[in-house]
Design a protein around this motif. Structure first.
Motif, PDB file in Angstrom:
ATOM      1  N   ALA A  23       0.824  -1.212   0.000  1.00 16.07           N
ATOM      2  CA  ALA A  23       0.000   0.000   0.000  1.00 16.07           C
ATOM      3  C   ALA A  23       0.859   1.263   0.000  1.00 16.07           C
ATOM      4  O   ALA A  23       0.598   2.206  -0.731  1.00 16.07           O
ATOM      5  CB  ALA A  23      -0.930  -0.014   1.211  1.00 16.07           C
ATOM      6  N   VAL A  24       1.894   1.265   0.848  1.00  7.44           N
ATOM      7  CA  VAL A  24       2.713   2.470   0.946  1.00  7.44           C
ATOM      8  C   VAL A  24       3.720   2.489  -0.190  1.00  7.44           C
ATOM      9  O   VAL A  24       4.415   1.504  -0.429  1.00  7.44           O
ATOM     10  CB  VAL A  24       3.469   2.498   2.295  1.00  7.44           C
ATOM     11  N   GLY A  25       3.764   3.580  -0.894  1.00  2.40           N
ATOM     12  CA  GLY A  25       4.708   3.642  -2.000  1.00  2.40           C
ATOM     13  C   GLY A  25       4.662   5.012  -2.638  1.00  2.40           C
ATOM     14  O   GLY A  25       4.342   6.008  -1.988  1.00  2.40           O
ATOM     15  N   LEU A  26       4.942   5.040  -3.927  1.00  8.59           N
ATOM     16  CA  LEU A  26       4.924   6.324  -4.627  1.00  8.59           C
ATOM     17  C   LEU A  26       3.541   6.943  -4.603  1.00  8.59           C
ATOM     18  O   LEU A  26       3.401   8.160  -4.683  1.00  8.59           O
ATOM     19  CB  LEU A  26       5.369   6.111  -6.071  1.00  8.59           C
ATOM     20  N   GLY A  27       2.515   6.085  -4.464  1.00  8.06           N
ATOM     21  CA  GLY A  27       1.156   6.605  -4.381  1.00  8.06           C
ATOM     22  C   GLY A  27       1.004   7.589  -3.241  1.00  8.06           C
ATOM     23  O   GLY A  27       0.271   8.569  -3.346  1.00  8.06           O
ATOM     24  N   ASN A  28       1.691   7.342  -2.141  1.00  7.45           N
ATOM     25  CA  ASN A  28       1.594   8.238  -0.991  1.00  7.45           C
ATOM     26  C   ASN A  28       2.486   9.453  -1.131  1.00  7.45           C
ATOM     27  O   ASN A  28       2.083  10.572  -0.864  1.00  7.45           O
ATOM     28  CB  ASN A  28       2.040   7.524   0.294  1.00  7.45           C
ATOM     29  N   ILE A 101      -0.563  -0.532 -14.435  1.00  5.72           N
ATOM     30  CA  ILE A 101      -0.019   0.334 -13.381  1.00  5.72           C
ATOM     31  C   ILE A 101       1.490   0.107 -13.271  1.00  5.72           C
ATOM     32  O   ILE A 101       2.272   1.048 -13.235  1.00  5.72           O
ATOM     33  CB  ILE A 101      -0.695   0.079 -12.018  1.00  5.72           C
ATOM     34  N   PHE A 225      -8.386   4.351  -3.613  1.00  6.45           N
ATOM     35  CA  PHE A 225      -8.175   2.970  -4.062  1.00  6.45           C
ATOM     36  C   PHE A 225      -6.694   2.732  -4.349  1.00  6.45           C
ATOM     37  O   PHE A 225      -6.139   1.701  -4.016  1.00  6.45           O
ATOM     38  CB  PHE A 225      -8.992   2.685  -5.328  1.00  6.45           C
ATOM     39  N   TYR A 226      -6.100   3.721  -4.983  1.00  8.23           N
ATOM     40  CA  TYR A 226      -4.701   3.586  -5.381  1.00  8.23           C
ATOM     41  C   TYR A 226      -3.814   3.383  -4.168  1.00  8.23           C
ATOM     42  O   TYR A 226      -2.957   2.516  -4.142  1.00  8.23           O
ATOM     43  CB  TYR A 226      -4.285   4.861  -6.123  1.00  8.23           C
ATOM     44  N   SER A 227      -4.036   4.212  -3.148  1.00  6.79           N
ATOM     45  CA  SER A 227      -3.071   4.133  -2.051  1.00  6.79           C
ATOM     46  C   SER A 227      -3.353   2.951  -1.132  1.00  6.79           C
ATOM     47  O   SER A 227      -2.492   2.546  -0.366  1.00  6.79           O
ATOM     48  CB  SER A 227      -2.968   5.454  -1.290  1.00  6.79           C
ATOM     49  N   LEU A 230      -6.061  -1.127  -3.835  1.00  6.46           N
ATOM     50  CA  LEU A 230      -7.328  -1.845  -3.996  1.00  6.46           C
ATOM     51  C   LEU A 230      -7.714  -2.007  -5.451  1.00  6.46           C
ATOM     52  O   LEU A 230      -7.304  -1.231  -6.300  1.00  6.46           O
ATOM     53  CB  LEU A 230      -8.451  -1.024  -3.367  1.00  6.46           C
ATOM     54  N   SER A 325       5.996  -1.922  -3.513  1.00  4.64           N
ATOM     55  CA  SER A 325       4.747  -1.813  -4.289  1.00  4.64           C
ATOM     56  C   SER A 325       4.873  -2.477  -5.653  1.00  4.64           C
ATOM     57  O   SER A 325       3.955  -3.177  -6.091  1.00  4.64           O
ATOM     58  CB  SER A 325       4.349  -0.353  -4.466  1.00  4.64           C
ATOM     59  N   SER A 328       4.422  -6.088  -5.317  1.00  2.00           N
ATOM     60  CA  SER A 328       3.046  -6.554  -5.161  1.00  2.00           C
ATOM     61  C   SER A 328       2.303  -6.533  -6.497  1.00  2.00           C
ATOM     62  O   SER A 328       1.486  -7.405  -6.777  1.00  2.00           O
ATOM     63  CB  SER A 328       2.309  -5.726  -4.110  1.00  2.00           C
ATOM     64  N   LEU A 329       2.595  -5.511  -7.308  1.00  2.00           N
ATOM     65  CA  LEU A 329       1.933  -5.446  -8.616  1.00  2.00           C
ATOM     66  C   LEU A 329       2.390  -6.598  -9.507  1.00  2.00           C
ATOM     67  O   LEU A 329       1.601  -7.265 -10.171  1.00  2.00           O
ATOM     68  CB  LEU A 329       2.262  -4.111  -9.294  1.00  2.00           C
ATOM     69  N   LEU A 393      -9.728   0.822 -11.269  1.00  2.00           N
ATOM     70  CA  LEU A 393      -9.716   0.461  -9.846  1.00  2.00           C
ATOM     71  C   LEU A 393     -11.081   0.663  -9.189  1.00  2.00           C
ATOM     72  O   LEU A 393     -11.588  -0.240  -8.519  1.00  2.00           O
ATOM     73  CB  LEU A 393      -8.631   1.234  -9.081  1.00  2.00           C
TER      74      LEU A 393
HETATM   75  N1  TRP Z   1      -0.501   1.472  -3.323  1.00  2.00           N
HETATM   76  C1  TRP Z   1       0.740   1.664  -3.967  1.00  2.00           C
HETATM   77  C2  TRP Z   1       1.194   3.089  -3.726  1.00  2.00           C
HETATM   78  O1  TRP Z   1       0.506   3.827  -3.100  1.00  2.00           O
HETATM   79  C3  TRP Z   1       0.713   1.396  -5.430  1.00  2.00           C
HETATM   80  C4  TRP Z   1       0.110   0.090  -5.690  1.00  2.00           C
HETATM   81  C5  TRP Z   1       0.648  -1.114  -5.413  1.00  2.00           C
HETATM   82  C6  TRP Z   1      -1.159  -0.117  -6.226  1.00  2.00           C
HETATM   83  N2  TRP Z   1      -0.231  -2.074  -5.735  1.00  2.00           N
HETATM   84  C7  TRP Z   1      -1.344  -1.491  -6.232  1.00  2.00           C
HETATM   85  C8  TRP Z   1      -2.145   0.720  -6.663  1.00  2.00           C
HETATM   86  C9  TRP Z   1      -2.540  -2.007  -6.659  1.00  2.00           C
HETATM   87  C10 TRP Z   1      -3.331   0.192  -7.114  1.00  2.00           C
HETATM   88  C11 TRP Z   1      -3.547  -1.169  -7.096  1.00  2.00           C
HETATM   89  O2  TRP Z   1       2.214   3.478  -4.166  1.00  2.00           O
END
Ligand code: TRP
Length: 452
Positions: A23-28, A101, A225-227, A230, A325, A328-329, A393
């Protein structure tokens, strides 16, 4: 591991850290601040928090339970739980979203490597904010360098994926997550104490509701959803590696709290600094790459060694957060190819790495030599971001909530959420109510509002 047996996470904390690592990554740190900046600040954050609470967390629990109950990759999960139905398309859409993504996410991840190098060679020293803007533009539109970093980053992800779940993902997350949090705290403190920083703090805390329109809702929903990772089966795939006694609602809450705190903290680093040095908050995807070097320069102007050391450390940790992240993708798509098409994990992983490199190169070049090529007015990079975060998403999230609320056997849902009655879950009814009625309605309304 015996053949046919699925891998598992080794410990409770490992479960939380790996999920939070996804969850924590570039999105945050990268996406949240620029979306906040584009949509006017505090009001966007409020809508975002509402989306996390009302949509994100319940759907996160739903995704967890689908994954753990089916013990399969995302697409396989729907085939197991709803054999012979069209629900499998939800899983397939999720996998496709993950693939898209990863393609552009890896581009930005690659940028963090360039910035590690720049920080380490002390090339931030003595530059003004105009210089930082110019050098970012020169770098991101260069046809070679970003592509090279993109490939390096995807290969690093690939290596960890091939090593398997417990050894790779869990170990990596355990060290990197806490370290990142600490350095973010230090940076927020530095940023807030810059001259003129209060304007940025106000931007984050004083909502201006006149700026709230349909696009704010769509963007805040997409960002939530992104962060939380989801809607593309990341957490569903991870949950398939959870053990029987993992507390799903509690894990979901931990992930939600951690990722939201990191986002807000990132906001408190970026905006005070941006206002302090006169960088526009709506500078878009380049925002953190032009703002942060300033923080290091200004906050530690008297002690250049610390400025240098801290900036290197920061970009290393950011790259690591991005790595957990991208892992996980990558894992979602690899698990899908491996289990559904009976490829070896190694082959599946190579296909994903190769495919994402190919698409990623176009995303990267779309910021430079391919800038003129647009679809619906968006370059390839922006198009990938828009289509995945703001359409795929939320759409998948809506399907997940309908699937869990209306289709799945209620005993299965109850059994997974309460671990067969051994956990007391006071929010159980609320979660079901949201999944059945609230989430589908809100997501549809936001879509309709945007389309109309
Ligand atoms: N959540 C990650 C972020 O905030 C990015 C990410 C990883 C992601 N897996 C995901 C976003 C699945 C959407 C769906 O950087």
């Amino acid at each position: 591991m015996a053949k046919g047996e699925r891998a598992n996470f080794g410990s409770k904390i490992g479960v939380i850290l790996a999920s939070a690592g996804s969850a924590v990554g570039l999105g945050n740190v990268w996406r949240f601040p620029y979306e906040t900046g584009n949509h006017g600040g505090a009001a966007f954050i409020l809508v975002y928090l509402g989306c996390v609470l009302l949509l994100g967390l319940p759907i996160l629990i739903a995704e967890f339970l689908i994954g753990r109950h089916s013990r399969a990759n995302t697409a396989g999960a729907y085939q197991k739980l709803a054999p012979g139905t069209q629900w499998r398309w939800v899983g397939r859409m999720s996998v496709l979203a993950g693939f898209l993504i990863l393609s552009y996410y890896a581009v930005v991840s690659g940028w963090t490597l360039e910035y590690i190098l720049q920080a380490a060679t002390n090339s931030f020293a003595g530059k003004t904010s105009a210089d930082f803007i110019a050098s970012f533009q020169a770098f991101s539109s260069n046809p070679w360098r970003p592509v090279l970093w993109l490939i390096v980053f995807l290969l690093a992800t690939h290596v960890i994926i091939v090593k398997g779940v417990e050894k790779g993902i869990e170990k990596a997350s355990k060290i990197m997550m806490p370290a990142l949090f600490i350095i973010l705290l230090v940076l927020a403190a530095c940023s807030v104490s810059l001259p003129g920083a209060m304007e940025g703090v106000e931007f984050l805390m004083k909502p201006d509701f006149s700026k709230v329109d349909g696009s704010v809702f769509l963007s805040a929903m997409g960002q939530s959803f992104y962060s939380l990772s989801l809607g593309m089966g990341c957490l569903c795939t991870y949950a398939s590696y959870f053990s029987k006694d993992t507390n799903l609602p509690k894990t979901a809450l931990s992930v939600g709290v951690i990722t939201t705190c990191v986002s807000i903290l990132a906001g408190f680093i970026i905006f005070p600094a941006a206002f302090s040095v006169g960088i526009q908050p709506d500078s878009g995807p380049s925002l953190i790459f032009i703002t942060l070097p300033n923080v290091f320069q200004q906050a530690f102007s008297g002690i250049p060694v610390i400025a240098c050391a801290l900036s290197v450390l920061f970009y290393i940790l950011l790259a690591m957060a991005a790595l957990t992240s991208t892992i996980s993708l990558h894992e979602v798509v690899t698990a899908y190819l491996h289990e559904e098409f009976h490829l070896s994990r190694r082959k599946a992983a190579w296909l994903v790495t190769g495919g994402c490199t190919f698409l990623g190169i176009f995303c990267s070049l779309s910021l430079g030599v391919l800038k003129g090529y647009t679809v619906f007015g968006l370059g390839i990079f922006d198009l990938f971001d828009f289509v995945t975060a703001k359409i795929m998403l939320p759409l998948a999230g809506m399907c997940i909530s309908i699937f869990t609320g209306w289709y799945l056997d209620r005993r299965v849902v109850w059994g997974e959420i309460t671990n067969d009655g051994t956990l007391k879950v006071p929010v159980y009814r609320a979660v079901i109510f949201i999944l059945k009625y609230i989430a589908p309605v809100i997501v549809s309304l936001i879509f309709i509002n945007e389309l109309g």
